[in-house]
Write a protein that holds these residues in place. Structure first.
Motif, PDB file in Angstrom:
ATOM      1  N   LEU A  92      -2.995 -11.138 -11.723  1.00  8.70           N
ATOM      2  CA  LEU A  92      -3.124 -11.545 -10.331  1.00  8.70           C
ATOM      3  C   LEU A  92      -4.384 -12.372 -10.114  1.00  8.70           C
ATOM      4  CD1 LEU A  92      -2.102  -8.193  -8.600  1.00  8.70           C
ATOM      5  CD2 LEU A  92      -0.694 -10.225  -8.953  1.00  8.70           C
ATOM      6  N   PRO A  93      -4.420 -13.153  -9.028  1.00  6.54           N
ATOM      7  CA  PRO A  93      -5.637 -13.907  -8.715  1.00  6.54           C
ATOM      8  C   PRO A  93      -6.841 -12.977  -8.598  1.00  6.54           C
ATOM      9  CG  PRO A  93      -3.808 -14.620  -7.332  1.00  6.54           C
ATOM     10  CD  PRO A  93      -3.329 -13.413  -8.065  1.00  6.54           C
ATOM     11  N   SER A  94      -7.979 -13.447  -9.007  1.00  2.00           N
ATOM     12  CA  SER A  94      -9.191 -12.623  -8.994  1.00  2.00           C
ATOM     13  C   SER A  94      -9.587 -12.194  -7.586  1.00  2.00           C
ATOM     14  CB  SER A  94     -10.351 -13.382  -9.639  1.00  2.00           C
ATOM     15  OG  SER A  94     -10.579 -14.615  -8.951  1.00  2.00           O
ATOM     16  N   THR A  95      -9.086 -12.918  -6.591  1.00  2.00           N
ATOM     17  CA  THR A  95      -9.430 -12.608  -5.197  1.00  2.00           C
ATOM     18  C   THR A  95      -8.529 -11.541  -4.592  1.00  2.00           C
ATOM     19  OG1 THR A  95      -8.011 -14.435  -4.485  1.00  2.00           O
ATOM     20  CG2 THR A  95     -10.364 -14.903  -4.774  1.00  2.00           C
ATOM     21  N   TYR A  96      -7.543 -11.066  -5.358  1.00  2.00           N
ATOM     22  CA  TYR A  96      -6.587 -10.115  -4.795  1.00  2.00           C
ATOM     23  C   TYR A  96      -6.485  -8.884  -5.684  1.00  2.00           C
ATOM     24  CZ  TYR A  96      -2.268  -8.134  -2.941  1.00  2.00           C
ATOM     25  OH  TYR A  96      -1.333  -7.298  -2.403  1.00  2.00           O
ATOM     26  N   THR A  97      -6.745  -7.704  -5.105  1.00  2.00           N
ATOM     27  CA  THR A  97      -6.641  -6.443  -5.837  1.00  2.00           C
ATOM     28  C   THR A  97      -5.836  -5.457  -4.997  1.00  2.00           C
ATOM     29  OG1 THR A  97      -8.829  -6.824  -6.826  1.00  2.00           O
ATOM     30  CG2 THR A  97      -7.901  -4.598  -6.986  1.00  2.00           C
ATOM     31  N   PRO A  98      -4.546  -5.316  -5.251  1.00  2.00           N
ATOM     32  CA  PRO A  98      -3.736  -4.362  -4.480  1.00  2.00           C
ATOM     33  C   PRO A  98      -4.136  -2.928  -4.802  1.00  2.00           C
ATOM     34  CG  PRO A  98      -2.477  -5.247  -6.323  1.00  2.00           C
ATOM     35  CD  PRO A  98      -3.763  -6.014  -6.287  1.00  2.00           C
ATOM     36  N   ALA A  99      -4.072  -2.065  -3.798  1.00  2.79           N
ATOM     37  CA  ALA A  99      -4.470  -0.669  -3.991  1.00  2.79           C
ATOM     38  C   ALA A  99      -3.531   0.241  -3.210  1.00  2.79           C
ATOM     39  CB  ALA A  99      -5.908  -0.464  -3.531  1.00  2.79           C
ATOM     40  N   PRO A 100      -3.219   1.417  -3.756  1.00  5.21           N
ATOM     41  CA  PRO A 100      -2.377   2.366  -3.032  1.00  5.21           C
ATOM     42  C   PRO A 100      -3.074   2.876  -1.773  1.00  5.21           C
ATOM     43  CG  PRO A 100      -2.565   2.941  -5.371  1.00  5.21           C
ATOM     44  CD  PRO A 100      -3.595   1.898  -5.099  1.00  5.21           C
ATOM     45  N   ASP A 101      -2.311   3.087  -0.725  1.00  2.00           N
ATOM     46  CA  ASP A 101      -2.831   3.677   0.501  1.00  2.00           C
ATOM     47  C   ASP A 101      -2.890   5.198   0.307  1.00  2.00           C
ATOM     48  OD1 ASP A 101      -3.232   4.744   3.044  1.00  2.00           O
ATOM     49  OD2 ASP A 101      -2.013   3.237   4.045  1.00  2.00           O
ATOM     50  N   GLY A 153       0.788  -1.231   0.000  1.00  2.00           N
ATOM     51  CA  GLY A 153       0.000   0.000   0.000  1.00  2.00           C
ATOM     52  C   GLY A 153       0.818   1.277   0.000  1.00  2.00           C
ATOM     53  N   THR A 154       2.064   1.226   0.511  1.00  3.90           N
ATOM     54  CA  THR A 154       2.824   2.478   0.694  1.00  3.90           C
ATOM     55  C   THR A 154       4.139   2.541  -0.070  1.00  3.90           C
ATOM     56  OG1 THR A 154       3.923   1.621   2.695  1.00  3.90           O
ATOM     57  CG2 THR A 154       1.836   2.790   3.005  1.00  3.90           C
ATOM     58  N   LEU A 155       4.631   1.411  -0.590  1.00  5.45           N
ATOM     59  CA  LEU A 155       5.842   1.456  -1.421  1.00  5.45           C
ATOM     60  C   LEU A 155       5.386   1.768  -2.847  1.00  5.45           C
ATOM     61  CD1 LEU A 155       8.959   0.922  -1.085  1.00  5.45           C
ATOM     62  CD2 LEU A 155       8.511  -1.268  -2.204  1.00  5.45           C
ATOM     63  N   LEU A 156       5.141   3.037  -3.089  1.00  5.06           N
ATOM     64  CA  LEU A 156       4.465   3.460  -4.319  1.00  5.06           C
ATOM     65  C   LEU A 156       5.430   4.147  -5.285  1.00  5.06           C
ATOM     66  CD1 LEU A 156       1.196   4.888  -2.737  1.00  5.06           C
ATOM     67  CD2 LEU A 156       1.618   2.574  -3.593  1.00  5.06           C
TER      68      LEU A 156
END
Length: 430
Positions: free
Chosen positions: A362-371, A184-187
């Protein structure tokens, strides 16, 4: 053909706060073994196209928190670059792509001059802390760049992350939280092809390499025969690869990746083929400390855009070598090294590919998002780093190298000053 595929060499080492003394001057044991792998690829030895070297616990913590890491990282850069070039099979030359350090976590990335160094572009670095109050005693640093396609297309994005997660076997939940915080924070800055223009996570890339002291431990069930026997029996059993292969299923990282709770979409080589990289007695080549159960804390994971998100453990990246280097004895960790052969670039057959590079699936169950509060958290952590680090540094100076002695000297000094002031304020009798 192997010559059409990029060769990536990745090395990671927790140097146990040794500063410039954490590495010997000759790094051939660590950085040169990977070059031997090229014998399997072509008739002639081949140097890697990209070399990424990560460190954890780079220098004493009070110096890292105070922001005094640059001198050490410059020393490491000069030494590593000279060693890579000295041991290159055909005297290839390399250039530093980027270096980044936050407290004790550092990453240096190099590229071969005659293949990609002159063409890569859009280089970015970033950092984040996962310690208390987001401090940088634990955390991650990252390097990202783009290699344009040989056909004039936009090419592919390469992202390297070096991390140091929370220690101790019982702190598994903290390690999982560390990883989610890093995502979330290593952007990185927004890419021109993204809509809307928001910061991108480590997953917004064509190739991702995640390395470091991840601190996941071997968690053998209480009723397992080796758990019921003395620690020394387990240490002896780990000498055998067949035993290590059986015990790999009790590795915390393996178990959590199967659950889909961490490092989603990434893959790893057969780490059990080399002995656990932690915890060794200082000064010993092959002797574990009996205070801790040995573990594979130091790891390298990876993914490429052609990997299927639905197939666990299978990547189109070929793992040519994955091992530790026992000869380094100044740390309780052993350095690890990995050689990866990437799939050939798929080119840019359509306008869509020209305007946007291929991305990880990515797997459909995982969606990374920026903090959305990432920068606030990062700079709160850095502020605490500097205040605590400088105070600690002053105490170490007062204690002639010892923080404990420094605190004692400070207390004595304050007491003496208070006594002197009280004596001075007393009226003089005539």
């Amino acid at each position: 053909m192997a010559s059409d595929r990029l060769l990536v060499q990745i090395a990671s080492y927790n140097t146990n706060l040794q500063g410039i003394h954490g590495l010997p001057q000759d790094l051939v044991d660590w950085l040169s073994p990977t070059l031997q792998v090229s014998k399997f690829l072509t008739k002639e030895r081949r140097a890697p196209d990209i070399v990424a070297v990560g460190f954890q616990e780079l220098l004493p913590l009070h110096l890292g928190l105070s922001g005094f890491s640059n001198a050490v990282i410059e020393n490491r850069n000069a030494l590593i670059l000279s060693q890579i070039e000295a041991n290159a099979p055909n005297k290839e030359r390399f250039s530093l792509v980027a270096k980044v350090v936050n407290v004790g976590v550092a990453l240096l990335v190099y590229a071969r001059d005659d293949t990609i160094a002159r063409s890569l572009c859009d280089v970015h670095t970033t950092w984040t802390g996962t310690g208390p109050a987001y401090m940088g005693n634990k955390g991650a640093v990252g390097v990202r760049f783009r290699i344009p396609g040989s056909d004039g297309g936009i090419g592919e994005i390469f992202t390297f992350v070096c991390a140091h997660l929370t220690a101790h076997k019982e702190k598994l939940a903290a390690r999982l939280a560390d990883y989610q915080h890093i995502v979330g924070t290593l952007l990185f800055p927004p890419a021109v092809w993204t809509e809307p223009k928001s910061s991108s996570t480590i997953y917004d890339t064509s190739h991702l390499f995640f390395l470091g002291d991840l601190n996941f431990r071997l968690d053998v069930p209480p009723m397992h025969p080796l758990a019921l026997s003395p620690n020394i029996d387990l240490l002896r059993a780990l000498d055998e690869e067949s035993t290590r292969e059986q015990l790999k299923d009790f590795d915390q990282l393996v178990m959590e990746r199967r659950k889909g709770t961490v490092l989603q979409g990434l893959h790893e080589g057969e780490f059990w083929r080399f002995k656990c990289s932690y915890k060794y007695l200082l000064g010993e080549v092959d002797k574990y400390s009996v205070k801790r159960i040995p573990s594979w804390t130091d790891r390298v994971l990876y993914a490429t855009h052609t990997d299927s998100p639905d197939i666990y453990g299978q990547s189109n990246i070929t793992n040519m070598l994955y091992t530790s280097v026992p000869s380094y004895t100044t740390s309780d960790h052993k350095p690890i090294v990995c050689m990866l052969l990437l799939p050939a670039s798929t080119g840019t057959p359509s306008e869509a590919r020209v305007s946007r590079p291929p991305m990880l699936r990515l797997p459909s169950t995982y969606t990374p998002a920026p903090d959305p509060r990432a920068n606030f958290k990062r700079y709160v952590g850095r502020s605490f780093d500097r205040v605590i680090g400088i105070c600690w540094y002053i105490l170490v100076l007062l204690g002639a190298g010892s923080g404990v002695v420094g605190i004692f000297n400070f207390i004595v000094g304050v007491g003496a000053w208070t006594w002197w002031r009280s004596k001075e304020s007393q009226p003089t009798l005539v």
